[in-house]
Design an enzyme around this catalytic site. Structure first.
Site, mmCIF file in Angstrom:
data_model
loop_
_atom_site.group_PDB
_atom_site.id
_atom_site.type_symbol
_atom_site.label_atom_id
_atom_site.label_comp_id
_atom_site.label_asym_id
_atom_site.label_seq_id
_atom_site.Cartn_x
_atom_site.Cartn_y
_atom_site.Cartn_z
ATOM 1 N N PHE A 27 43.071 85.946 60.079
ATOM 2 C CA PHE A 27 43.739 86.551 58.916
ATOM 3 C C PHE A 27 42.902 86.376 57.638
ATOM 4 C CE2 PHE A 27 46.860 85.082 55.516
ATOM 5 C CZ PHE A 27 47.119 86.341 55.001
ATOM 6 N N TYR A 104 52.071 72.885 66.857
ATOM 7 C CA TYR A 104 51.772 71.498 66.474
ATOM 8 C C TYR A 104 52.512 70.480 67.333
ATOM 9 C CZ TYR A 104 50.377 73.966 62.140
ATOM 10 O OH TYR A 104 49.839 74.826 61.227
ATOM 11 N N TYR A 184 48.851 68.339 63.178
ATOM 12 C CA TYR A 184 47.940 69.260 62.459
ATOM 13 C C TYR A 184 47.528 68.676 61.112
ATOM 14 C CZ TYR A 184 47.135 73.563 59.577
ATOM 15 O OH TYR A 184 46.656 74.520 58.712
ATOM 16 N N ASN A 213 50.392 78.579 51.733
ATOM 17 C CA ASN A 213 51.057 79.766 52.283
ATOM 18 C C ASN A 213 50.516 81.091 51.736
ATOM 19 O OD1 ASN A 213 52.951 77.335 52.621
ATOM 20 N ND2 ASN A 213 53.763 78.820 54.057
ATOM 21 N N TRP A 214 49.287 81.412 52.142
ATOM 22 C CA TRP A 214 48.694 82.710 51.809
ATOM 23 C C TRP A 214 49.324 83.733 52.745
ATOM 24 C CZ3 TRP A 214 42.641 81.836 51.375
ATOM 25 C CH2 TRP A 214 42.400 80.768 50.507
HETATM 26 N N1 LIG Z 1 47.038 81.338 56.066
HETATM 27 C C1 LIG Z 1 47.440 80.270 55.399
HETATM 28 O O1 LIG Z 1 48.345 80.341 54.569
HETATM 29 C C2 LIG Z 1 46.811 78.934 55.613
HETATM 30 C C3 LIG Z 1 47.460 77.841 55.030
HETATM 31 C C4 LIG Z 1 46.893 76.585 55.159
HETATM 32 C C5 LIG Z 1 45.696 76.437 55.831
HETATM 33 N N2 LIG Z 1 45.074 77.503 56.377
HETATM 34 C C6 LIG Z 1 43.806 77.255 57.073
HETATM 35 O O2 LIG Z 1 42.916 78.334 56.851
HETATM 36 C C7 LIG Z 1 42.148 78.590 58.026
HETATM 37 C C8 LIG Z 1 42.284 80.051 58.449
HETATM 38 O O3 LIG Z 1 43.654 80.365 58.613
HETATM 39 P P1 LIG Z 1 44.182 81.808 59.041
HETATM 40 O O4 LIG Z 1 45.518 81.951 58.441
HETATM 41 O O5 LIG Z 1 43.150 82.833 58.790
HETATM 42 O O6 LIG Z 1 44.365 81.578 60.627
HETATM 43 P P2 LIG Z 1 43.972 82.517 61.851
HETATM 44 O O7 LIG Z 1 44.554 81.894 63.065
HETATM 45 O O8 LIG Z 1 44.321 83.921 61.556
HETATM 46 O O9 LIG Z 1 42.384 82.401 61.894
HETATM 47 C C9 LIG Z 1 41.681 81.382 62.541
HETATM 48 C C10 LIG Z 1 40.560 82.019 63.354
HETATM 49 O O10 LIG Z 1 39.779 80.972 63.947
HETATM 50 C C11 LIG Z 1 39.397 81.397 65.232
HETATM 51 N N3 LIG Z 1 39.097 80.235 66.054
HETATM 52 C C12 LIG Z 1 39.950 79.204 66.370
HETATM 53 N N4 LIG Z 1 39.327 78.347 67.195
HETATM 54 C C13 LIG Z 1 38.078 78.831 67.398
HETATM 55 C C14 LIG Z 1 36.985 78.387 68.172
HETATM 56 N N5 LIG Z 1 37.063 77.277 68.920
HETATM 57 N N6 LIG Z 1 35.846 79.101 68.151
HETATM 58 C C15 LIG Z 1 35.772 80.242 67.418
HETATM 59 N N7 LIG Z 1 36.779 80.715 66.671
HETATM 60 C C16 LIG Z 1 37.927 80.021 66.676
HETATM 61 C C17 LIG Z 1 40.629 82.152 65.751
HETATM 62 O O11 LIG Z 1 40.280 83.016 66.827
HETATM 63 C C18 LIG Z 1 41.088 82.882 64.511
HETATM 64 O O12 LIG Z 1 40.552 84.182 64.446
HETATM 65 C C19 LIG Z 1 42.636 77.573 59.073
HETATM 66 O O13 LIG Z 1 41.772 76.469 59.063
HETATM 67 C C20 LIG Z 1 43.997 77.148 58.576
HETATM 68 O O14 LIG Z 1 44.319 75.843 58.989
HETATM 69 C C21 LIG Z 1 45.633 78.748 56.308
HETATM 70 O O1 LIG Z 2 61.455 82.567 62.006
HETATM 71 C C1 LIG Z 2 61.225 81.598 61.264
HETATM 72 C C2 LIG Z 2 59.924 81.024 61.080
HETATM 73 C C3 LIG Z 2 59.777 79.963 60.196
HETATM 74 N N1 LIG Z 2 60.831 79.461 59.507
HETATM 75 C C4 LIG Z 2 60.652 78.375 58.501
HETATM 76 O O2 LIG Z 2 59.833 78.902 57.465
HETATM 77 C C5 LIG Z 2 59.040 77.869 56.860
HETATM 78 C C6 LIG Z 2 57.607 78.323 56.784
HETATM 79 O O3 LIG Z 2 57.082 78.452 58.075
HETATM 80 P P1 LIG Z 2 55.566 78.889 58.400
HETATM 81 O O4 LIG Z 2 55.573 79.345 59.818
HETATM 82 O O5 LIG Z 2 55.040 79.829 57.414
HETATM 83 O O6 LIG Z 2 54.762 77.524 58.347
HETATM 84 P P2 LIG Z 2 54.680 76.351 57.275
HETATM 85 O O7 LIG Z 2 54.768 76.834 55.881
HETATM 86 O O8 LIG Z 2 55.676 75.314 57.655
HETATM 87 O O9 LIG Z 2 53.250 75.785 57.608
HETATM 88 C C7 LIG Z 2 52.094 76.578 57.401
HETATM 89 O O10 LIG Z 2 51.620 76.193 56.176
HETATM 90 C C8 LIG Z 2 50.321 75.933 55.912
HETATM 91 C C9 LIG Z 2 49.308 76.192 56.988
HETATM 92 O O11 LIG Z 2 48.478 75.093 57.168
HETATM 93 C C10 LIG Z 2 49.770 76.692 58.265
HETATM 94 O O12 LIG Z 2 49.474 78.050 58.304
HETATM 95 C C11 LIG Z 2 51.181 76.392 58.577
HETATM 96 O O13 LIG Z 2 51.196 75.063 59.013
HETATM 97 C C12 LIG Z 2 59.328 76.607 57.678
HETATM 98 O O14 LIG Z 2 60.312 75.863 57.009
HETATM 99 C C13 LIG Z 2 59.907 77.131 58.981
HETATM 100 O O15 LIG Z 2 60.777 76.219 59.612
HETATM 101 C C14 LIG Z 2 62.115 80.021 59.687
HETATM 102 O O16 LIG Z 2 63.101 79.572 59.072
HETATM 103 N N2 LIG Z 2 62.254 81.060 60.553
#
Ligand SMILES: NC(=O)c1ccc[n+]([C@@H]2O[C@H](COP(=O)([O-])OP(=O)(O)OC[C@H]3O[C@@H](n4cnc5c(N)ncnc54)[C@H](O)[C@@H]3O)[C@@H](O)[C@H]2O)c1
Ligand SMILES: O=c1ccn([C@@H]2O[C@H](COP(=O)(O)OP(=O)(O)O[C@H]3OC[C@@H](O)[C@H](O)[C@H]3O)[C@@H](O)[C@H]2O)c(=O)[nH]1
Length: 388
Positions: A27, A104, A184, A213-214
């Site tokens: 993403f 997790y 995690y 939470n992007w």
């Molecule tokens: N989206 C958010 O709000 C959010 C919040 C907190 C942290 N993060 C962190 O940001 C990073 C990216 O998140 P995202 O939302 O894009 O997640 P995502 O799951 O969409 O992207 C992660 C990508 O890493 C790849 N990947 C995982 N293991 C791999 C491996 N062993 N070799 C090669 N590729 C591998 C997956 O195939 C996937 O495409 C992560 O480290 C996540 O913990 C994201």
């Molecule tokens: O269908 C659903 C899904 C989720 N939830 C709740 O919605 C909240 C947000 O859930 P998310 O699935 O977005 O995950 P969280 O915000 O808890 O964690 C995320 O935040 C930061 C990142 O590191 C990760 O992408 C993830 O761990 C949680 O309280 C969860 O219990 C619902 O109430 N209903």
């Protein structure tokens, strides 16, 4: 179109660089690749096991950036080509991780290996080869707030000193070991500490990003359409799936947890500032979130229901949400962060970054995308007779 004369925050011309982006097919990676191709002259060595979310950037070869992005299908767990790619690049951005809460507590070993063990060689290769690293951690490293331990009627609960999350001051508060939800956060915390120590002892140039939470288009998957039918993605995709299927949105433990949501396109601006301004970003840990977009999960569900009715033209259900226990939804060992508001002092001071998009606006553009991308496929899936 990219211009060669882009300037950094200190007015110096930005030199094009080569970026090894691990997890580029996810993403965040897909949005970062888009931004780098459209607005910069940087090159990307895109590493992932999947490339569906960046296929539009890789094909056709007539894109103006086609010689600036290369996809390498590599699993970083076991592939000797990784070090060569890191050596070839000026900067490594590591996004690879298992990062969906449903994993997790149900796949804690995979979660810990992915977020700690698999990241170790990346840190080591960067450190040994004197390469800069931008590592993606998480706001989950803060865990629960101090506020959550105060009595329900304590006036201190309203005091930001007990809930605002500050990179250089807040503690990391996790639950007990049997609450495997924290596998995690704990793995991410340890890799942060390792990177920090590599910086202190061996001079590694690093930046750590803590996303809050992007959300936006291409986040996770819609179960049964472009992901497993029994899969549980993050909340945006769960609720989108419910809306597309005209099912009530499931509120875990009453939907009382609070989050702040930032639009992916705003957040990517912050990452680009880090990439382009090493002197201001190196050695720092940055919260990247939108403190103005706070909502309980229940409020998020209500707003998404309203926005979806607007963008789809379809009326919402009379009873749009249903309560579900966390044990039923996620299984044994789930636990939750109560409230997540990022302190913005460090990112404001170092990079002058501020998010712009309101929760309503970001949901409107995201749900428009979800409706356009999935509504027809869902209709067909629902209409298909179940094989006997
Ligand atoms: N989206 C958010 O709000 C959010 C919040 C907190 C942290 N993060 C962190 O940001 C990073 C990216 O998140 P995202 O939302 O894009 O997640 P995502 O799951 O969409 O992207 C992660 C990508 O890493 C790849 N990947 C995982 N293991 C791999 C491996 N062993 N070799 C090669 N590729 C591998 C997956 O195939 C996937 O495409 C992560 O480290 C996540 O913990 C994201
Ligand atoms: O269908 C659903 C899904 C989720 N939830 C709740 O919605 C909240 C947000 O859930 P998310 O699935 O977005 O995950 P969280 O915000 O808890 O964690 C995320 O935040 C930061 C990142 O590191 C990760 O992408 C993830 O761990 C949680 O309280 C969860 O219990 C619902 O109430 N209903």
């Amino acid at each position: 179109m990219a211009s060669a004369a882009r300037l950094d925050l200190d007015g110096n011309a930005i030199k094009p660089m080569t970026i090894c982006m691990i997890g580029a097919g996810g993403f965040i990676g897909s949005h970062l690749c888009e931004k780098l191709m459209a607005e910069t002259m940087h090159k990307v060595l895109a590493v992932d096991v999947y490339n569906d979310k960046i296929r539009h950037l890789l094909e056709p070869a007539t894109h103006p950036w086609s010689d600036r992005i290369q996809f390498h299908r590599i699993n970083i767990k076991h592939d000797s080509r990784l070090e060569g790619l890191i050596k070839m690049a000026d900067l490594t951005v590591n996004l690879a991780a298992i990062c969906t809460p449903a994993d997790y507590n149900t796949r804690p070993l995979d979660t810990i290996y992915s977020n700690f063990i698999d990241a170790l060689p990346v840190v080591k290769y960067c450190s040994e080869n004197n390469k800069r690293l931008i590592h993606f951690s998480t706001c989950e490293v803060y865990g629960k707030t101090i506020r959550s331990f105060l009595p329900k009627d304590s006036p201190l609960r309203q005091d930001p000193a007990y809930y605002l999350l500050k990179e250089d001051a807040s503690p990391c508060i996790f639950g007990s070991i049997e609450k495997q939800r924290w596998s995690y956060a704990c793995a991410k915390q340890l890799i942060e500490r390792l990177i920090y120590a590599e910086g202190a002892e061996n001079g590694l140039e690093f930046t750590i990003v803590r996303p809050f939470n992007w959300i936006g288009p291409r986040m996770d998957f819609i179960p049964g359409i472009d992901g497993p039918s029994g899969g549980v993605p993050r909340v945006l995709a769960c609720f989108s799936n419910n809306l597309l299927r005209h099912e009530p949105l499931k509120l875990v433990d009453g939907g009382q947890s609070q989050r702040t949501f930032v639009y992916i396109k705003d957040a990517i601006e912050a990452v680009l500032l880090m990439i382009d301004n090493p002197g201001r970003a190196n050695g720092h840990i940055f919260n990247v979130g939108n403190p103005n977009n706070e909502a309980t999960v229940r409020q998020l569900a209500e707003m998404m229901t309203e926005v979806y009715a607007k963008v789809s033209g379809e009326p919402s259900l009379e009873v749009p949400t249903v309560d579900v226990s966390s044990k039923e939804f996620y299984g044994e060992g789930y636990d939750d962060s109560d409230k997540r508001i990022p302190d913005m002092t460090i990112i404001n001071k170092q990079l002058g970054w501020n998010p712009k998009t309101s929760l309503w606006d970001l949901l409107e553009s995201t749900l428009t995308y979800q409706h356009r991308t999935y509504a027809e496929a869902i209709k067909q899936a629902i209409a298909k007779p179940v094989a006997s």
